[in-house]
Motif scaffolding. Structure first.
Motif, short mmCIF file in Angstrom:
data_model
loop_
_atom_site.label_atom_id
_atom_site.label_comp_id
_atom_site.label_asym_id
_atom_site.label_seq_id
_atom_site.Cartn_x
_atom_site.Cartn_y
_atom_site.Cartn_z
N ASP A 167 -109.05 1.87 -33.90
CA ASP A 167 -108.58 2.26 -35.24
C ASP A 167 -109.62 3.17 -35.89
O ASP A 167 -110.43 2.73 -36.70
CB ASP A 167 -108.34 1.01 -36.10
CG ASP A 167 -107.68 1.36 -37.42
OD1 ASP A 167 -106.71 2.15 -37.43
OD2 ASP A 167 -108.11 0.84 -38.47
N LYS A 191 -106.70 -0.94 -40.07
CA LYS A 191 -106.10 -2.02 -39.28
C LYS A 191 -106.89 -3.31 -39.39
O LYS A 191 -106.33 -4.41 -39.36
CB LYS A 191 -106.03 -1.58 -37.82
CG LYS A 191 -105.40 -2.58 -36.86
CD LYS A 191 -105.34 -1.99 -35.45
CE LYS A 191 -104.72 -2.96 -34.46
NZ LYS A 191 -104.65 -2.36 -33.08
N SER A 230 -112.57 -1.25 -37.89
CA SER A 230 -112.04 0.10 -38.08
C SER A 230 -113.20 1.05 -38.32
O SER A 230 -114.27 0.64 -38.79
CB SER A 230 -111.08 0.13 -39.27
OG SER A 230 -109.95 -0.68 -39.04
#
Length: 278
Positions: free
Chosen positions: A27, A72, A3
């Motif tokens: 993400d 995520k 992420s």
């Protein structure tokens, strides 16, 4: 597998390039300090998650993002809008986290600062930063020149992160460092640096950031700091080898140091007057 966290405030100029440089992640989170420009619109156009929080301090803002956003993935790559991971860094990070040891919870990388189209290879004082961390295992400490502390081992990456601190012009850099110098002057006036000043830590600590904190605390206690900083950058760090960009950058950093000296004296005078008047 990674992420991305981007910290912003009025970054409509730099954010598009930053978002394009992390397009390899699905993400991406933009954590914004209530911008008044098109930052939110740009984040949405690039498919990034956009969250706003009123700014109340550099470390607090970053910690709020690390602790509160619904990332995520287990690993988080932290960026400012004027930074760009090289393609080589993106590949290396993804390769490392795919087979990382459970004892390693962070990675340190080298950041390359650019000024006047030149990499400040010699003039840059602090090139190493922890920017890739495992979720829930890292936290920022200190409100000025904040340091990211990792609970666990820290590995090293070989590829680089590129930084453009003068992307908005010298005026913006000076305005930002005017704020920073006020914060640093308060630290010096409060005497906190004296407790952290340790030659042993400054010279022999294994952790780079621990050494930097102790070195800066010792530096605060030296006379003629602006001149010493200029000489150190020019002739010890060899900023001269970076050409006119290195010389200009060393001079700007010395002026910044002089701001801290003058503001510290001002604060100490104000406090002395306050004590006498009470």
């Amino acid at each position: 597998m990674i992420s991305v966290l981007i910290l912003t405030r009025n970054e409509e100029q730099d954010l598009p390039g930053c978002l394009e440089s992390v397009a390899w992640s699905d993400d991406v989170h933009v954590f914004d300090s209530v911008s008044t420009d098109r930052t939110g619109e740009i984040a949405a156009a690039h498919g990034a998650h956009f969250t706003q929080r009123a700014f109340d301090g550099y470390a607090r803002q970053r910690n709020a993002a690390l602790e509160g956003l619904p990332f995520k993935y287990e690993w988080i790559f932290i960026l400012d809008a004027d930074e760009r991971p090289t393609p080589e860094l993106a590949v290396e990070m993804q390769r490392r986290v795919a087979s990382v040891s459970p004892e390693v919870n962070g990675y340190r990388l080298r950041r390359r600062d650019f000024f006047m189209g030149t990499w400040l290879k010699h003039a840059q004082i602090s090139p190493f930063y922890i920017r890739l961390v495992r979720r829930g295992r890292a936290r920022y400490m200190r409100e000025i020149n904040e340091v990211l502390e990792v609970d666990g081992g820290v590995g090293d990456l070989t590829a680089t992160l590129d930084h453009y601190p003068f992307s908005k012009g010298i005026r913006h850099w000076i305005e930002k460092h005017n704020v920073y110098s006020t914060m640093e002057a308060r630290v010096v006036a409060d005497g906190l640096s004296r407790a952290q000043a340790s030659w042993r830590v400054a010279l022999f600590a294994k952790d780079f950031h621990a050494r930097r904190v102790a070195q800066k605390a010792l530096f605060y206690r030296m006379p003629a700091r602006p001149l010493l900083k200029w000489a150190y950058m020019m002739f010890v760090r060899r900023a001269l080898l970076d050409g006119s960009a290195g010389i200009a950058y060393a001079t700007l950093q010395s002026i910044y140091e002089y701001f801290i000296v003058l503001k510290t004296r001002e604060l100490e005078r104000e406090r002395a007057i306050g004590v006498r008047g009470s």
